[in-house]
Design a protein around this motif. Structure first.
Motif, short mmCIF file in Angstrom:
data_model
loop_
_atom_site.label_atom_id
_atom_site.label_comp_id
_atom_site.label_asym_id
_atom_site.label_seq_id
_atom_site.Cartn_x
_atom_site.Cartn_y
_atom_site.Cartn_z
N LYS A 258 8.26 2.06 4.08
CA LYS A 258 7.60 1.62 2.86
C LYS A 258 6.15 2.09 2.92
CE LYS A 258 10.60 -1.23 0.67
NZ LYS A 258 10.31 -2.65 0.41
N TYR A 259 5.71 2.75 1.84
CA TYR A 259 4.34 3.26 1.79
C TYR A 259 3.70 2.89 0.47
CZ TYR A 259 0.52 6.60 1.12
OH TYR A 259 -0.71 7.17 0.86
N LEU A 260 2.44 2.44 0.52
CA LEU A 260 1.68 2.12 -0.69
C LEU A 260 0.30 2.73 -0.57
CD1 LEU A 260 1.90 0.56 -3.38
CD2 LEU A 260 0.88 -1.41 -2.21
N ASP A 261 -0.03 3.60 -1.51
CA ASP A 261 -1.31 4.28 -1.50
C ASP A 261 -2.45 3.27 -1.70
OD1 ASP A 261 -3.62 5.82 -3.09
OD2 ASP A 261 -2.49 7.27 -1.87
N GLY A 262 -3.59 3.56 -1.09
CA GLY A 262 -4.73 2.66 -1.17
C GLY A 262 -5.23 2.41 -2.57
N ARG A 263 -4.89 3.29 -3.52
CA ARG A 263 -5.29 3.06 -4.90
C ARG A 263 -4.64 1.82 -5.48
NH1 ARG A 263 -3.35 8.40 -7.59
NH2 ARG A 263 -1.63 7.91 -6.15
N HIS A 264 -3.56 1.36 -4.85
CA HIS A 264 -2.79 0.25 -5.40
C HIS A 264 -2.85 -1.00 -4.52
CE1 HIS A 264 -1.30 3.26 -8.12
NE2 HIS A 264 -0.79 3.95 -7.13
N THR A 265 -3.79 -1.05 -3.57
CA THR A 265 -3.95 -2.24 -2.73
C THR A 265 -5.31 -2.87 -2.99
OG1 THR A 265 -4.96 -1.08 -0.84
CG2 THR A 265 -2.54 -1.12 -0.93
N ARG A 266 -5.40 -4.15 -2.78
CA ARG A 266 -6.67 -4.86 -3.00
C ARG A 266 -7.75 -4.39 -2.04
NH1 ARG A 266 -4.77 -11.19 -3.92
NH2 ARG A 266 -3.64 -10.83 -5.88
N SER A 267 -7.34 -4.04 -0.81
CA SER A 267 -8.32 -3.62 0.20
C SER A 267 -8.78 -2.19 -0.01
CB SER A 267 -7.70 -3.74 1.60
OG SER A 267 -6.63 -2.81 1.75
N GLY A 268 -8.01 -1.41 -0.77
CA GLY A 268 -8.32 -0.01 -0.94
C GLY A 268 -7.80 0.86 0.19
N ARG A 269 -7.11 0.25 1.17
CA ARG A 269 -6.55 0.99 2.30
C ARG A 269 -5.05 1.20 2.10
NH1 ARG A 269 -9.84 -2.85 4.86
NH2 ARG A 269 -8.00 -4.13 5.33
N SER A 270 -4.58 2.39 2.42
CA SER A 270 -3.15 2.66 2.33
C SER A 270 -2.39 1.83 3.35
CB SER A 270 -2.88 4.15 2.56
OG SER A 270 -3.48 4.94 1.55
N ASP A 271 -1.15 1.51 3.02
CA ASP A 271 -0.33 0.65 3.87
C ASP A 271 1.04 1.33 4.06
OD1 ASP A 271 0.38 -1.63 5.37
OD2 ASP A 271 1.34 -2.55 3.62
N ALA A 272 1.45 1.51 5.30
CA ALA A 272 2.74 2.16 5.57
C ALA A 272 3.42 1.47 6.74
CB ALA A 272 2.55 3.64 5.87
N LEU A 273 4.71 1.21 6.58
CA LEU A 273 5.51 0.63 7.65
C LEU A 273 6.80 1.42 7.81
CD1 LEU A 273 4.23 -2.08 5.94
CD2 LEU A 273 4.94 -3.05 8.12
N ILE A 274 7.23 1.54 9.06
CA ILE A 274 8.49 2.19 9.40
C ILE A 274 9.37 1.16 10.08
CG2 ILE A 274 9.60 4.07 10.66
CD1 ILE A 274 6.72 5.37 10.78
N VAL A 275 10.58 0.99 9.56
CA VAL A 275 11.52 0.04 10.14
C VAL A 275 12.64 0.83 10.81
CG1 VAL A 275 13.12 -1.87 9.68
CG2 VAL A 275 10.99 -1.67 8.37
N VAL A 276 12.87 0.51 12.08
CA VAL A 276 13.95 1.14 12.84
C VAL A 276 14.83 0.00 13.36
CG1 VAL A 276 14.58 2.74 14.69
CG2 VAL A 276 12.35 2.95 13.54
N ALA A 277 16.08 -0.04 12.95
CA ALA A 277 16.93 -1.19 13.25
C ALA A 277 18.23 -0.75 13.91
CB ALA A 277 17.23 -1.97 11.97
N ASN A 278 18.60 -1.44 14.98
CA ASN A 278 19.89 -1.23 15.65
C ASN A 278 20.91 -2.13 14.97
OD1 ASN A 278 22.10 -0.99 17.29
ND2 ASN A 278 21.08 -1.66 19.18
N THR A 279 21.77 -1.55 14.16
CA THR A 279 22.73 -2.35 13.40
C THR A 279 23.95 -2.75 14.20
OG1 THR A 279 23.85 -0.37 12.54
CG2 THR A 279 22.00 -1.26 11.25
#
Length: 343
Positions: A258-279
């Motif tokens: 999931k990635y959100l550019d800093g233009r769309h966050t209150r802090s102005g910082r981009s936010d990115a998370l990577i989820v890796v799951a053993n199903t």
């Protein structure tokens, strides 16, 4: 029932039929019959909904809405929305895809989903792509890990790893997710011949000693609290359409970001998370993860730091990365990309 018997279906013997949603039968519920007095029933339901709204109720979980006329819901939801745009209607409609989509299209703000039954890597990949892209214009998924009616074999036999990985995926893949009471305590014994919890709250009052279970290490409530804290701190997780599925060389290792550019966050910082799951809740898996870095706002070939928000471990990652996930230790990485530090 006394004032409006025409609102219900009467059997040849004069009794009122009970509700059915095959294969289930609800002998404690009388179903409404819209055929006899559509206008009268519609007005009465709207009156009752507004009565509860006036008393502060702003979320309605609607049971089996697919057993009622779709155009009725379109009219009711629009009428309520005119005066109360804050009210949310959740469609609990485990039915065929076309009907689930239709209910969303006529105005239900949230919907139960097939996530509850999607357990394998390939089917999770397929479903995540569907809800985040193909149907995202109208379908707002609520990922329930279980319900009072649903205890899948995956949860019955997967132990703590299954419960943790299902929660991790639900909490990060969808902006809204749901947990039925008792999930935290790994209540995984099924009623014989069914896929629902034995002695569940449909049949008895069920007190739980949450503090004692947690003290004994028999609760994953702290893990769920940690997931919700991560959700509150990362705005990228509150979006639906920014989900991107990535690849791995193992048929049980699911990868998405999931990635959100800093233009769309209150802090102005981009936010990115990577989820890796053993199903696979019964194994330790080693594999290589393959990322499309453009989905994270990074040019291909970049090197960057990631921090596991569950264990706080840090690594340097790039396009292709080795991972090892032991389901009995931690079945999932939730990795935050650090845009401010370079390795």
């Amino acid at each position: 029932m006394q004032e409006h018997p025409e609102w219900f279906t009467t059997l040849p013997d004069g009794t009122i039929a009970y509700a059915e949603n095959p294969p289930k039968k609800y002998q404690d519920i009388y179903p409404l019959n819209f055929d006899n007095d559509y206008e009268g029933i519609s007005r009465e339901i709207l009156r009752i909904v507004r009565l509860w709204i006036d008393r502060g109720v702003t979320i309605f979980r609607v049971d089996n809405p697919h057993t009622k006329p779709v155009h009725f819901w379109e009219w009711l939801l629009e009428d309520v929305r005119q005066d109360h745009p804050e009210v949310v209607f959740l469609a609990e409609a485990f039915t065929k895809p076309a009907m689930m989509q239709s209910l969303a299209q006529v105005g239900f703000q949230q919907s139960y989903t097939y996530f509850t039954w999607r357990n394998e890597k390939w089917e999770l990949e397929e479903y995540l792509r569907e809800v985040s892209d193909e149907t995202s214009a109208w379908f707002r998924p609520n990922f329930f890990v279980n319900t009072h009616d649903i205890l899948t074999p995956y949860l019955q036999y997967g132990g703590v790893p299954a419960y943790k990985v299902r929660a991790a995926i639900a909490a990060t893949a969808s902006p809204t997710w749901g947990v039925y009471s008792g999930y935290e305590l790994i209540e995984n014994v099924a009623r014989p011949g069914s896929e629902e919890n034995i002695n569940n709250e449909k049949y008895e009052f069920k007190p739980r000693d949450w503090a004692a279970e947690e003290a004994a290490g028999a609760s994953i409530a702290p893990y769920l609290t940690q997931l919700n804290r991560i959700r509150s701190q990362h705005p990228a997780l509150r979006q639906l359409r920014n989900l991107r599925v990535h690849g791995s060389d193992d048929d049980a290792i699911l990868v998405f970001s999931k990635y959100l550019d800093g233009r769309h966050t209150r802090s102005g910082r981009s936010d990115a998370l990577i989820v890796v799951a053993n199903t696979d809740p019964h194994s330790a898996r080693e594999t290589t993860v393959h990322l499309d870095l453009t989905a994270l706002g990074l040019p291909p070939g970049s090197r960057f730091l990631v921090r596991d928000l569950i264990t706080q471990a840090t690594w340097t990652w790039t396009d292709d990365n080795y991972v090892r996930l032991d389901a009995f230790v931690e079945p999932a990485h939730i990795l935050s990309v650090d845009f401010n530090r370079t390795p």
